[in-house]
Design an enzyme around this catalytic site. Sequence first.
Site, short mmCIF file in Angstrom:
data_model
loop_
_atom_site.label_atom_id
_atom_site.label_comp_id
_atom_site.label_asym_id
_atom_site.label_seq_id
_atom_site.Cartn_x
_atom_site.Cartn_y
_atom_site.Cartn_z
N GLU A 147 40.72 40.70 105.15
CA GLU A 147 39.16 40.83 105.13
C GLU A 147 38.86 42.22 104.76
O GLU A 147 37.88 42.74 104.95
CB GLU A 147 38.56 40.21 106.52
CG GLU A 147 38.94 39.17 107.15
CD GLU A 147 38.36 38.00 106.31
OE1 GLU A 147 37.48 38.07 105.74
OE2 GLU A 147 38.92 36.96 106.34
N LEU A 148 39.73 42.68 103.71
CA LEU A 148 39.68 44.32 103.27
C LEU A 148 39.46 45.13 104.52
O LEU A 148 38.84 46.20 104.17
CB LEU A 148 38.41 44.06 102.25
CG LEU A 148 38.36 43.22 101.18
CD1 LEU A 148 37.42 43.61 100.27
CD2 LEU A 148 39.79 43.48 100.39
#
Length: 403
Positions: A147-148
């Site tokens: 999710e970065l």
Amino acid sequence: MKSICFYFEVHQPYRLKWFWPDEHTGFERYFDNKTNREIFEKISRKCYLPANRTMLELVDEYDGKFKISFSVTGTLLSQCEKWDKDVLETFRQMAETGCVEFLEETNYHSLAGLFDDREEFREQIREHRENMKALIGVEPQVFRNTELIYNNSLASTVKDMGYKAILTEGTEHLLGNRSPNYVYRAKDSNIKVLLRNYKLSDDIGYRFTARWWPEYPLTADKWANWASLTPGDTLNIFMDYETFGEHQWEETGIFKFLKALPGEVLDRKLAFHTPSEVISRYDPVEEIDVGDFSTISWADTERDTSAWLGNDMQRRCFEDVKMLGPYVRRTNDIELIRTWKHLLTSDHFYYMCTKNLGDGDVHSYFSIHSSPFDAAINYMAILMDFKSMVFRKLDAMDAEAHE
């Protein structure tokens, strides 16, 4: 020439079953294979196969000028192996074109990067590296975390593991008044950082079918024109791959948009480049510093970790499963260790989120639970049962050692 850097996250978790103790003692005691297979096969039919074939056609049609990148989670790779090897084959074909770059991440799309001790994080990266080499035939050089999720310490760990760059969100928390459309370097480690242009990304990923949006309907020429007028060296367009055919159904025209986009982009003298090409073309313009105790992500409007750790239920489940780790490893039981790693997958915590309005709708997508409270109760019930299995195993090992 300004770069367009397309990156797609390809992920499906192993979802938990509604738990009630049964005769199973391994992975299937907790994970719902029937539901997971049904969801995977539906998305494969609607997204993975048609989107992959479209990407291959576009690479061929534009004679190598159309370039993209993917990160494919280990959970998705294993589902491909079991339930649809044609998906795996089309990913291999893309890797062979030389126009598609595959990135590294944690094998289980997990929250291990938020542990104080980074050994589990490193181990999951190594597992993913082995899977990518064995199943896709590539050795990734650029990293994207689950999710970065990003902070200075994570960037330093990734740099120490030999990766050339890391991806994260181009949020104002990080940039202030600066633009995401340049290459940056991380504080302390100097690893290169590519930042998501969330406006241009979300125009496709979220607003494509939004009739309330003043720019609806979005067309390829409209989007390419916006890109051509946007200042900077590189426009990093990052999104979930399920945008094509699942989040945005084929009937919306999303595949027609995708097929028309490369021509519109190239006509405006823009160029498609992969993350590795971007970092080789452009020098970092500045350093970015998240701060010692801050973490960002691409999730929700807050762009932080509150999507997974924003309420007491999530934090309690996360702390409990994290603390169980050393005991699981002591068992040396492959099945128990595998199960524990899958319990770290971020989606389980995402389904427990209690946010309202639009973000809440996103959190419930693909969840088998009727509410975030049910998701938390079910997870804790599974964790308690799993914990009892782990300690029974350790007790048996201790008893055997003292015989």
